[in-house]
Design a protein around this motif. Sequence first.
Motif, PDB file in Angstrom:
ATOM      1  N   LYS A 123      -6.728  -1.061 -15.592  1.00 49.57           N
ATOM      2  CA  LYS A 123      -5.326  -1.193 -14.743  1.00 49.57           C
ATOM      3  C   LYS A 123      -5.733  -1.510 -12.951  1.00 49.57           C
ATOM      4  N   GLU A 124      -5.488  -2.733 -12.656  1.00 48.21           N
ATOM      5  CA  GLU A 124      -6.464  -3.084 -11.225  1.00 48.21           C
ATOM      6  C   GLU A 124      -4.575  -2.432 -10.857  1.00 48.21           C
ATOM      7  N   THR A 125      -5.283  -2.326  -9.264  1.00 47.40           N
ATOM      8  CA  THR A 125      -4.257  -1.255  -8.191  1.00 47.40           C
ATOM      9  C   THR A 125      -4.135  -3.242  -7.087  1.00 47.40           C
ATOM     10  N   SER A 159       0.645  -0.841  -9.537  1.00 47.39           N
ATOM     11  CA  SER A 159      -0.393  -0.669 -10.557  1.00 47.39           C
ATOM     12  C   SER A 159      -0.288  -1.561 -11.444  1.00 47.39           C
ATOM     13  N   GLU A 181      -8.659   0.801 -12.774  1.00 47.48           N
ATOM     14  CA  GLU A 181      -9.311   2.851 -13.373  1.00 47.48           C
ATOM     15  C   GLU A 181      -9.197   1.815 -14.592  1.00 47.48           C
TER      16      GLU A 181
END
Lengths: 83, 83, 156, 156
Positions: free
Chosen positions: D130-132, D137, D54
């Motif tokens: 923001k990496e999930t 996350s 995101e």
Amino acid sequence: MNILYFAWVREKVGVAEETLNPPAEVQTVTQLMDWLAARSPKHAAAFSNRASIRAAVDQVHSAHGAKVSGAKEVAFFPPVTGG
Amino acid sequence: MNILYFAWVREKVGVAEETLNPPAEVQTVTQLMDWLAARSPKHAAAFSNRASIRAAVDQVHSAHGAKVSGAKEVAFFPPVTGG
Amino acid sequence: MDIRVQQGAFDIGAETAAFAARNTTSGAVCTFIGQMRDFRGADKTSGEPIASMELDAYPGMADKQLADLAAEAQARWPLDDIAIVHRFGVLKPGEPIVFVATASAHRGDAFAACEFLMDWLKTKAPFWKKETGPSGSVWVEAQASDDARAARWKET
Amino acid sequence: MDIRVQQGAFDIGAETAAFAARNTTSGAVCTFIGQMRDFRGADKTSGEPIASMELDAYPGMADKQLADLAAEAQARWPLDDIAIVHRFGVLKPGEPIVFVATASAHRGDAFAACEFLMDWLKTKAPFWKKETGPSGSVWVEAQASDDARAARWKET
């Protein structure tokens, strides 16, 4: 004054935006962070590590010593990571 | 030995390619240019300014002192201007 | 790796899309497109217009030379992929002459490799431009600035 | 000049073709595409996979900041055109995040301006990743290497 929060600063404060009227003695970014940190435990947590927070005053990157008096919009966020 | 000419070298010589058998004493690019220049007035004109002529021996850029003995293909051309 | 020397025009958008599509796990893609200029010399305002250009090529050596340049770039930088497409034959103003693309995990490597490929291509790939304008046809002369740019990448 | 901050995906091929088509008299076009990586951290082999990303944005300031960067690039190099497209919102691995293009008469200027724009964008444009992945996350941390790259362009 519109105060905006982004990324983890927003997540810690719990809101994306607040409209507030800081008193006249809040003149710099640092003083605004002090004043905001006293508003709630969430604000205090968000502003606990000042070195990792950047500010923009009226959409211009600004140092912590910069003036905020008279600003319409002040934003707080971590160092940017786009691109 | 196939001798190839490109750009204005080809225009001056008047042909794009010749298959020739230079004598055994023609061992370097310079000696090959000397030998070719003696073939006709057109060849002489093409090779009159050696400093502006580059050579490739078997498709590898080669200095004028490089060996041509045993080569299958030698090309002569001006400095490249592609891209 | 995709290296082509071709007479027909190529589609910049399609080349870029295809290169990115086969390198979706590379964070950084850098491309360069060299287009045929419509004026002679270094200055758009003073140069005479160019109606067409002929690119003479040494096809066998061009393929080999471009493959060698790509191998050199891959030895110098950690690259996931390289594409080079270079035209020859007759071109019209505004048409693309060359397309170079690099893919890497990091943008610094993608930029450096792409610029290196263009600088070395300009001094090593066997192509020669002949421009035709109102005053006739002239073989373009090599520029000292290109030699200087290529020399920056020489290993010491 | 074309500067866009947008939520929807964009088409790299179409962006490149459109930019080249409106700059056919520029000899040199350089583009950079930043794509979403599918692994965390600096190393593809050790990083855990990323399922989605995101991109948080500060839209008003982002437009202004990218316009300021483009103006700075135009003041430093003789450029015919600049394009910058930056996404925000939810992205999938392999999707393009950012597209930067420069057009100039000379390739050195096109390359330098494109790399400058990316380096400054990385440290100045208000976007946050923001990496999930499997372990949850995480907000991506800014890298010292990006600051170092941006500092290279500071005027002395």
